[in-house]
Design a protein around this motif. Structure first.
Motif, short mmCIF file in Angstrom:
data_model
loop_
_atom_site.label_atom_id
_atom_site.label_comp_id
_atom_site.label_asym_id
_atom_site.label_seq_id
_atom_site.Cartn_x
_atom_site.Cartn_y
_atom_site.Cartn_z
N ASP A 31 0.91 -1.14 0.13
CA ASP A 31 -0.08 -0.16 -0.07
C ASP A 31 0.82 1.13 -0.10
OD1 ASP A 31 -1.21 2.35 1.43
OD2 ASP A 31 -2.93 0.93 1.46
N PRO A 32 0.72 2.05 -0.91
CA PRO A 32 1.77 3.15 -1.18
C PRO A 32 1.78 3.97 0.26
CG PRO A 32 0.44 3.20 -3.22
CD PRO A 32 -0.18 2.36 -2.23
N ASN A 33 0.79 4.24 0.91
CA ASN A 33 0.87 4.99 2.10
C ASN A 33 1.47 4.09 3.25
OD1 ASN A 33 -1.21 7.24 1.36
ND2 ASN A 33 -2.52 5.54 1.11
N VAL A 34 1.33 2.85 3.38
CA VAL A 34 2.12 2.04 4.34
C VAL A 34 3.40 2.25 4.15
CG1 VAL A 34 2.51 -0.20 5.21
CG2 VAL A 34 0.06 0.89 4.72
N ALA A 35 4.14 2.07 2.73
CA ALA A 35 5.30 1.96 2.41
C ALA A 35 5.96 3.52 2.70
CB ALA A 35 5.55 1.98 0.90
N PHE A 36 5.01 4.45 2.38
CA PHE A 36 5.71 5.75 2.75
C PHE A 36 5.85 6.09 4.16
CE2 PHE A 36 4.99 10.48 3.68
CZ PHE A 36 5.67 10.97 2.88
N ILE A 37 4.90 5.49 4.94
CA ILE A 37 5.17 5.56 6.42
C ILE A 37 6.12 5.04 6.84
CG2 ILE A 37 3.83 4.99 8.73
CD1 ILE A 37 1.34 6.02 7.37
N LEU A 38 6.30 3.79 6.43
CA LEU A 38 7.61 2.83 6.97
C LEU A 38 8.81 3.48 6.51
CD1 LEU A 38 6.29 -0.95 5.78
CD2 LEU A 38 6.84 -0.10 8.27
N LEU A 39 8.97 4.34 5.36
CA LEU A 39 9.99 4.98 4.81
C LEU A 39 10.14 6.17 5.84
CD1 LEU A 39 12.16 4.87 2.66
CD2 LEU A 39 10.82 6.69 1.50
N MET A 40 9.37 6.91 6.37
CA MET A 40 9.69 8.01 7.49
C MET A 40 9.88 7.54 8.63
SD MET A 40 8.84 10.70 5.42
CE MET A 40 9.79 9.60 4.30
N VAL A 41 9.17 6.37 9.18
CA VAL A 41 9.67 5.76 10.58
C VAL A 41 11.09 5.37 10.50
CG1 VAL A 41 9.38 4.07 12.16
CG2 VAL A 41 7.09 5.17 11.10
N GLY A 42 11.52 4.80 9.40
CA GLY A 42 12.99 4.37 9.24
C GLY A 42 13.77 5.38 9.09
N ILE A 43 13.79 6.57 8.67
CA ILE A 43 14.53 7.73 8.82
C ILE A 43 14.53 8.34 10.10
CG2 ILE A 43 14.91 9.90 7.68
CD1 ILE A 43 13.57 8.88 4.85
N TYR A 44 13.51 8.42 10.74
CA TYR A 44 13.15 9.12 12.07
C TYR A 44 13.96 8.18 12.76
CZ TYR A 44 9.60 12.62 11.65
OH TYR A 44 9.07 13.95 11.29
N GLY A 45 13.85 6.73 12.80
CA GLY A 45 14.48 5.77 13.86
C GLY A 45 16.11 6.18 13.89
N LEU A 46 16.68 6.29 12.32
CA LEU A 46 18.08 6.41 12.17
C LEU A 46 18.42 7.76 12.61
CD1 LEU A 46 18.67 4.65 8.66
CD2 LEU A 46 18.98 3.69 11.27
N ILE A 47 17.82 8.95 12.37
CA ILE A 47 18.14 10.24 13.07
C ILE A 47 18.19 10.26 14.42
CG2 ILE A 47 17.20 12.68 13.17
CD1 ILE A 47 16.29 12.52 10.44
N ALA B 60 21.06 4.37 22.15
CA ALA B 60 19.57 4.18 22.55
C ALA B 60 19.43 2.85 21.84
CB ALA B 60 19.13 5.32 21.79
N VAL B 61 19.91 2.28 20.81
CA VAL B 61 19.66 0.88 20.41
C VAL B 61 18.31 0.95 19.45
CG1 VAL B 61 19.81 -1.45 20.58
CG2 VAL B 61 21.26 -0.05 21.76
N ALA B 62 17.23 0.98 20.19
CA ALA B 62 16.01 0.81 19.91
C ALA B 62 15.60 1.52 18.76
CB ALA B 62 15.02 0.96 21.12
N PRO B 63 15.49 2.90 18.82
CA PRO B 63 15.39 3.60 17.34
C PRO B 63 16.13 3.13 16.33
CG PRO B 63 15.67 5.19 19.41
CD PRO B 63 16.23 3.81 19.61
N GLY B 64 17.56 2.88 16.52
CA GLY B 64 18.13 2.52 15.38
C GLY B 64 17.62 1.03 14.75
N VAL B 65 17.49 0.06 15.64
CA VAL B 65 17.15 -1.12 15.20
C VAL B 65 15.79 -0.95 14.73
CG1 VAL B 65 16.37 -3.57 15.99
CG2 VAL B 65 18.34 -2.45 17.08
N VAL B 66 14.64 -0.36 15.12
CA VAL B 66 13.44 -0.28 14.59
C VAL B 66 13.45 0.69 13.29
CG1 VAL B 66 11.00 0.80 14.72
CG2 VAL B 66 12.07 -0.26 16.81
N GLY B 67 14.34 1.53 12.98
CA GLY B 67 14.57 2.33 12.26
C GLY B 67 14.93 1.89 10.91
#
Length: 460
Positions: free
Chosen positions: A261-277, A285-292
């Motif tokens: 679903d384009p919206n789900v793929a877009f949200i996953l991309l955003m969550v991944g970038i946020y987690g790495l930031i 912190a570990v958790a944000p990096g792993v989830v991201g």
């Protein structure tokens, strides 16, 4: 006695063997039809689902596969995968547009034409198969080229790319129509003019073979018909008393249905970038990096399955980089440019206008607002930190009291900030006196006498 034991063991083994073979023999003795349901937009999940179902039908030697459709269309790549699997299937595939009120538009029409037998329920329709992967004209611009009389030539291709796509689609659907001996002229009209037909109209136009109210009636009408399957083999259908079994999507198909679903793929991309930031901002912190990292990889995998515009993806990434720079080096201009680049990239991210595969404006707006808010929060925090007094280092020690421990000439040792320091000063101090730290040079404190404080009633 031994002979009786051996006979008993042999009898038990034979009974167990017969019991194990009975289900297989019973399944071979009965006729059954597998039903595969496509509801909603056609995409990678639908293609995976159909492929798995046809493989199951071939393994179990089903009499027929009923491909029930209710779809507005979908991705061209997924449609072609499904058609290729249908054409290569050794089991007859019957396309069935149902229930009443359903439709098989755009990509659904192509798939229906590819099936061995096409059927529709009353109150359904097919057609509108004009390719839209290239996209339409920009809002506010004329939709066609005016002729000498000032009228738009809506039937003429607008450019070379549109003409190529349209002609390719026409050739494709005509080839399917000729393969199944159906109305190729109407199929071409469905592509060029977005023509549609009701169930009875499609039957009269010879675009389909059957109209059936439900599955039971469809199976009765299919009984005795002869179809040609892959390899040129002919098969007479015996479906009158066939048992209908539904094939549920497998785990992979269900997983693909969610992430593509384009919206789900877009949200996953955003969550991944946020987690790495966040992980880079707070290492360990570990958790944000792993989830991201996990969300980013799944999002990129989903984007790889979807028809994306890489220029749009690049613009999005540039916008995110600019917003991150704005958070740590406030300039306003960089932040504004980041927001504009991010929104434009999100608008351009998915190519074409395939039904069910557009990115929601709400998702774009929320993502842009969250990133903007993130930049503003970080910006505000940095400003507060810059205005606040220093809490560490030499600046934080200036003005603090220092108790003299020993003094000789213009240097000695003092106790300040919970530690023993080497100190020097222009004045002479006695042990036990308290001075004030004027500055810190390397690891030596510069001490001076505490200035006199001025009170409300004068000097003290």
């Amino acid at each position: 006695m031994q002979t009786m034991k051996a006979a008993l063991v042999a009898a038990i083994s034979a009974a167990a063997l017969i019991c194990s073979l009975l289900p297989g023999l019973a399944e071979e003795g009965r006729r059954f039809a597998l039903i595969v349901s496509i509801d909603g937009a056609i995409g990678p999940a639908s293609a995976s689902y159909v492929k798995e179902a046809l493989a199951t039908a071939s393994e179990r030697r089903a009499e027929v596969v009923l491909l029930r459709m209710n779809t507005p269309g979908g991705l061209n790549s997924s449609m072609r995968e499904i058609i290729a699997d249908v054409l290569a299937s050794p089991i007859p595939v019957v396309g069935y547009v149902a229930p009443s009120g359903a439709h098989a538009a755009s990509a659904g029409t192509y798939i229906l034409y590819a099936t061995h037998i096409a059927a529709m329920a009353p109150g359904t329709n097919i057609g509108a198969a004009t390719p839209v992967q290239i996209g339409g004209p920009l809002p506010g611009l004329p939709s066609g080229t005016p002729d000498k009389d000032g009228k738009d030539k809506k039937d003429e291709p607008k450019d070379a790319m549109t003409a190529k796509v349209t002609n390719d689609a026409v050739a494709f659907i005509r080839s399917l129509a000729e393969l199944r001996n159906r109305n190729a002229d109407w199929a071409e009209k469905a592509v060029r003019e977005a023509a549609t037909l009701s169930a009875n109209g499609a039957l009269e136009a010879h675009a389909i073979e059957l109209v059936a109210r439900d599955q039971a009636e469809l199976l009765r009408q299919l009984d005795g018909r002869v179809v040609e399957v892959a390899g040129g083999k002919t098969q007479r259908l015996a479906t009158k008393d066939a048992v209908v079994e539904a094939v549920d999507p497998g785990r992979i198909s269900r997983f693909l249905a969610v992430i593509t679903d384009p919206n789900v793929a877009f949200i996953l991309l955003m969550v991944g970038i946020y987690g790495l930031i966040f992980e880079f901002m707070s290492p360990g912190a570990v958790a944000p990096g792993v989830v991201g990292a996990i969300c980013l990889l799944i999002g990129l995998y989903a984007l790889n399955l979807l028809p994306i515009n890489y220029a749009g993806l690049a613009l999005m990434l540039v916008g995110l980089v600019l917003l991150t720079i704005e958070a740590f080096n406030p300039t306003v201009v960089i932040g504004l440019g980041g927001i504009i680049a991010f929104v434009l990239g999100a608008m351009m991210l998915f190519r074409g206008e395939a039904p069910g595969y557009q990115l929601s404006w709400w998702v774009i707006g929320i993502a842009a607002a969250v990133f903007t808010g993130f930049a503003l929060v970080v910006l505000g925090s940095l400003r507060r930190v810059r205005k606040a007094p220093a809490r560490v280092g030499a600046q934080a020690m200036r003005g603090l009291p220092a108790k003299v421990l020993d003094w000789n000439g213009n240097e000695g040792h003092v106790f300040a900030h919970g530690e023993r320091w080497q100190a020097r000063g222009a004045e002479t101090f006695k042990p036990g006196e308290t001075g004030e730290i004027a500055d810190v040079v390397d690891l030596t404190l510069l001490i001076r006498r505490t200035p006199a404080r001025t009170g409300e009633g004068g000097t003290s």
